[in-house]
Design an enzyme around this catalytic site. Structure first.
Site, PDB file in Angstrom:
ATOM      1  N   TYR A  24       0.824  -1.206   0.000  1.00 43.62           N
ATOM      2  CA  TYR A  24       0.000   0.000   0.000  1.00 43.62           C
ATOM      3  C   TYR A  24       0.868   1.269   0.000  1.00 43.62           C
ATOM      4  O   TYR A  24       0.653   2.190  -0.785  1.00 43.62           O
ATOM      5  CB  TYR A  24      -0.953   0.002   1.206  1.00 43.62           C
ATOM      6  CG  TYR A  24      -1.653   1.325   1.324  1.00 43.62           C
ATOM      7  CD1 TYR A  24      -2.475   1.775   0.286  1.00 43.62           C
ATOM      8  CD2 TYR A  24      -1.454   2.157   2.419  1.00 43.62           C
ATOM      9  CE1 TYR A  24      -3.076   3.013   0.340  1.00 43.62           C
ATOM     10  CE2 TYR A  24      -2.059   3.400   2.484  1.00 43.62           C
ATOM     11  CZ  TYR A  24      -2.859   3.822   1.449  1.00 43.62           C
ATOM     12  OH  TYR A  24      -3.436   5.055   1.497  1.00 43.62           O
ATOM     13  N   GLN A 128      -6.490  17.690   5.468  1.00 41.42           N
ATOM     14  CA  GLN A 128      -6.624  17.414   4.021  1.00 41.42           C
ATOM     15  C   GLN A 128      -8.001  16.829   3.750  1.00 41.42           C
ATOM     16  O   GLN A 128      -8.493  15.979   4.501  1.00 41.42           O
ATOM     17  CB  GLN A 128      -5.524  16.432   3.592  1.00 41.42           C
ATOM     18  CG  GLN A 128      -5.583  16.045   2.111  1.00 41.42           C
ATOM     19  CD  GLN A 128      -6.423  14.811   1.859  1.00 41.42           C
ATOM     20  OE1 GLN A 128      -6.429  13.895   2.666  1.00 41.42           O
ATOM     21  NE2 GLN A 128      -7.157  14.794   0.754  1.00 41.42           N
ATOM     22  N   HIS A 248       0.679  13.186  -6.356  1.00 36.39           N
ATOM     23  CA  HIS A 248       0.249  12.176  -5.378  1.00 36.39           C
ATOM     24  C   HIS A 248       1.308  11.066  -5.246  1.00 36.39           C
ATOM     25  O   HIS A 248       0.978   9.894  -5.071  1.00 36.39           O
ATOM     26  CB  HIS A 248      -1.106  11.578  -5.816  1.00 36.39           C
ATOM     27  CG  HIS A 248      -2.012  11.194  -4.684  1.00 36.39           C
ATOM     28  ND1 HIS A 248      -3.152  11.884  -4.360  1.00 36.39           N
ATOM     29  CD2 HIS A 248      -1.945  10.167  -3.806  1.00 36.39           C
ATOM     30  CE1 HIS A 248      -3.758  11.296  -3.335  1.00 36.39           C
ATOM     31  NE2 HIS A 248      -3.051  10.259  -2.969  1.00 36.39           N
ATOM     32  N   ILE A 282      10.949  13.459  -2.704  1.00 37.38           N
ATOM     33  CA  ILE A 282      11.951  14.142  -1.869  1.00 37.38           C
ATOM     34  C   ILE A 282      12.582  13.101  -0.955  1.00 37.38           C
ATOM     35  O   ILE A 282      11.914  12.525  -0.098  1.00 37.38           O
ATOM     36  CB  ILE A 282      11.282  15.268  -1.024  1.00 37.38           C
ATOM     37  CG1 ILE A 282      10.689  16.355  -1.919  1.00 37.38           C
ATOM     38  CG2 ILE A 282      12.265  15.830   0.005  1.00 37.38           C
ATOM     39  CD1 ILE A 282      11.675  17.294  -2.554  1.00 37.38           C
ATOM     40  N   ARG A 303       6.054   9.227   1.747  1.00 39.61           N
ATOM     41  CA  ARG A 303       6.492   7.878   2.146  1.00 39.61           C
ATOM     42  C   ARG A 303       7.575   7.868   3.226  1.00 39.61           C
ATOM     43  O   ARG A 303       7.480   7.049   4.154  1.00 39.61           O
ATOM     44  CB  ARG A 303       6.953   7.097   0.916  1.00 39.61           C
ATOM     45  CG  ARG A 303       5.799   6.769  -0.044  1.00 39.61           C
ATOM     46  CD  ARG A 303       6.300   5.987  -1.245  1.00 39.61           C
ATOM     47  NE  ARG A 303       5.274   5.738  -2.241  1.00 39.61           N
ATOM     48  CZ  ARG A 303       4.936   6.588  -3.214  1.00 39.61           C
ATOM     49  NH1 ARG A 303       5.515   7.764  -3.309  1.00 39.61           N
ATOM     50  NH2 ARG A 303       3.996   6.265  -4.080  1.00 39.61           N
TER      51      ARG A 303
HETATM   52  C1  LIG Z   1       0.505   5.658   1.646  1.00 38.62           C
HETATM   53  C2  LIG Z   1       0.115   6.968   1.068  1.00 38.62           C
HETATM   54  C3  LIG Z   1      -1.142   7.484   1.333  1.00 38.62           C
HETATM   55  C4  LIG Z   1      -1.524   8.729   0.828  1.00 38.62           C
HETATM   56  N1  LIG Z   1      -2.738   9.248   1.171  1.00 38.62           N
HETATM   57  C5  LIG Z   1      -3.073  10.479   0.740  1.00 38.62           C
HETATM   58  C6  LIG Z   1      -4.300  11.061   1.151  1.00 38.62           C
HETATM   59  O1  LIG Z   1      -5.066  10.469   1.902  1.00 38.62           O
HETATM   60  N2  LIG Z   1      -4.591  12.308   0.679  1.00 38.62           N
HETATM   61  C7  LIG Z   1      -3.742  13.003  -0.148  1.00 38.62           C
HETATM   62  O2  LIG Z   1      -4.054  14.122  -0.543  1.00 38.62           O
HETATM   63  N3  LIG Z   1      -2.557  12.481  -0.521  1.00 38.62           N
HETATM   64  C8  LIG Z   1      -2.212  11.239  -0.098  1.00 38.62           C
HETATM   65  N4  LIG Z   1      -1.006  10.708  -0.470  1.00 38.62           N
HETATM   66  C9  LIG Z   1      -0.074  11.507  -1.297  1.00 38.62           C
HETATM   67  C10 LIG Z   1       0.892  12.312  -0.418  1.00 38.62           C
HETATM   68  O3  LIG Z   1       0.221  13.366   0.222  1.00 38.62           O
HETATM   69  C11 LIG Z   1       2.026  12.913  -1.235  1.00 38.62           C
HETATM   70  O4  LIG Z   1       1.486  13.634  -2.321  1.00 38.62           O
HETATM   71  C12 LIG Z   1       3.039  11.893  -1.755  1.00 38.62           C
HETATM   72  O5  LIG Z   1       3.207  10.834  -0.862  1.00 38.62           O
HETATM   73  C13 LIG Z   1       4.377  12.562  -2.002  1.00 38.62           C
HETATM   74  O6  LIG Z   1       5.279  11.689  -2.572  1.00 38.62           O
HETATM   75  P1  LIG Z   1       6.405  10.892  -1.735  1.00 38.62           P
HETATM   76  O7  LIG Z   1       5.686   9.744  -1.087  1.00 38.62           O
HETATM   77  O8  LIG Z   1       7.339  10.458  -2.799  1.00 38.62           O
HETATM   78  O9  LIG Z   1       6.997  11.833  -0.725  1.00 38.62           O
HETATM   79  C14 LIG Z   1      -0.630   9.457   0.008  1.00 38.62           C
HETATM   80  C15 LIG Z   1       0.636   8.931  -0.262  1.00 38.62           C
HETATM   81  C16 LIG Z   1       1.019   7.702   0.265  1.00 38.62           C
HETATM   82  C17 LIG Z   1       2.415   7.192  -0.023  1.00 38.62           C
END
Ligand SMILES: Cc1cc2nc3c(=O)[nH]c(=O)nc-3n(C[C@H](O)[C@H](O)[C@H](O)COP(=O)(O)O)c2cc1C
Length: 352
Positions: A24, A128, A248, A282, A303
């Site tokens: 996930y 959010q 995302h 990042i 992450r």
């Molecule tokens: C496990 C997971 C769950 C996420 N859930 C949400 C969420 O509920 N709402 C949202 O706007 N973004 C969500 N995101 C996106 C993050 O806010 C973010 O945009 C993204 O993780 C950034 O990239 P990175 O994981 O490479 O730092 C999620 C990302 C991950 C990895």
């Protein structure tokens, strides 16, 4: 001992997380090209350090939406922290407060906004949310965000379709049946069926809907999921206080550009009328420096925060954030820039 690099932290997190939780967290949409490119694209910006600039006192401190933060490193909203830590979001909230930064609480958190607030009452929290078809429910959540002490709404705008998640079994997410979603679900709805809940997102939402979040909550709105300068400007014209450049983490549509590639166009279009944040890939303090040099007010980290949470709970998240900030501090000194607001594009070589 806490792993010395984020790559080592990632490996340690994979070793302790359940298979379902790991898939996930780690997955991206489709063939995961965008997810990988997010990481690589930052590295294409090489640095042009300055020397002999008196780096005896270097500070990573700055502000976002007037709130002071220890570094331009914010906790991105990510769902279901209980997947990797028994306590979940309250541990993340305390960690963000200890480090001194903003925690954006996901609409799909497994803890209510009120309980997250109680865990870290002095921490800066943003809420959010996606616009739901049921505007009354969205409004109620925006009001709860305000009442529980959140200081901004992060309106995610990348929910026009449910993504293809090829790495997940059956392509869909099936969380443990004891999970509850006290922010996303309607009051009294005890379901753990996240796929049913996300089908409540309003796919007909437009720029005209953006002001609703502020009308309901009185809070500034950060629009998250913008990938173009023209869209960013339209969000600002619709009243956005900030733009979060985000794909995302490569989890929605494979083939989308890396955030590092589009950040300059967004910064140029917004032209100082709103703060610009960026997330996606990042993985070091040098990446943070690159993003700030390109005009981001701050980065959001997804992450890696979950890796820290998986490995050592609250302390693990503090260590992850502190690790990034320490790398940023050293990179600033070695680039001859003692304050975040002195970082600019001259420190970077434009990729060819
Ligand atoms: C496990 C997971 C769950 C996420 N859930 C949400 C969420 O509920 N709402 C949202 O706007 N973004 C969500 N995101 C996106 C993050 O806010 C973010 O945009 C993204 O993780 C950034 O990239 P990175 O994981 O490479 O730092 C999620 C990302 C991950 C990895």
């Amino acid at each position: 001992m806490f792993p010395p690099t984020l790559a080592a932290l990632e490996a340690a997190a994979e070793a302790v997380a359940s298979r379902e939780a790991w898939d996930y967290i780690a997955h991206g949409a489709g063939d995961e090209v965008t997810m990988r490119t997010n990481v690589e694209a930052w590295q294409r910006y090489r640095l042009r350090p300055r020397v002999l600039r008196d780096m005896a006192n270097v500070s990573t401190a700055t502000t976002v939406q007037v709130a002071p933060v220890a570094a331009p490193i914010l906790v991105a909203p990510t769902a279901m922290h209980r997947f990797v830590d028994a306590e979940g979001e309250p541990a993340t909230a305390r960690a963000a407060a200890r480090f001194g930064t903003v925690y954006a609480v996901s609409m799909a958190a497994t803890t209510s906004l009120e309980d997250v607030a109680a865990a870290a009452p002095r921490g800066t929290r943003w809420a959010q949310m996606y616009m739901l078809r049921d505007r009354g429910r969205t409004r109620a959540l925006a009001e709860r965000a305000r009442d529980s002490g959140c200081t901004a709404i992060v309106a995610s705008v990348d929910g026009a379709a449910v993504p293809r998640r090829s790495r997940l079994k059956g392509g869909a997410l099936v969380p443990p049946d004891w999970f509850r979603f006290p922010n996303l679900a309607a009051p009294g709805d005890e379901t753990s069926d996240i796929m049913a809940l996300v089908s409540d997102y309003d796919t007909a939402v437009t720029f005209e809907d953006l002001p609703r979040f502020t009308e309901w909550s009185g809070l500034p709105v950060v629009v998250k999921g913008v990938m173009r300068g023209d869209d960013a400007l339209q969000c600002v014209e619709a009243g956005a206080a900030a733009i979060a450049v985000s794909n995302h983490g490569g989890r929605t549509l494979d083939g989308v550009a890396a955030t590092a590639e589009v950040l300059p166009e967004v910064v140029e279009a917004v032209d100082g009328k709103a703060e610009v944040y960026v997330d996606g890939g990042i993985r070091s303090g040098v990446d943070v420096l690159r993003a700030v040099c390109l005009g981001a007010r701050a980065v959001m980290v997804g992450r890696p925060v979950l890796w820290g949470l998986a490995v050592d709970g609250e302390d693990g998240v503090v260590s992850t954030l502190a690790h990034l900030a320490d790398e940023l501090l050293r990179a600033m000194a070695l680039c001859g820039r003692d304050a975040v607001d002195r970082l600019g594009p001259d420190v970077l070589l434009t990729p060819r």
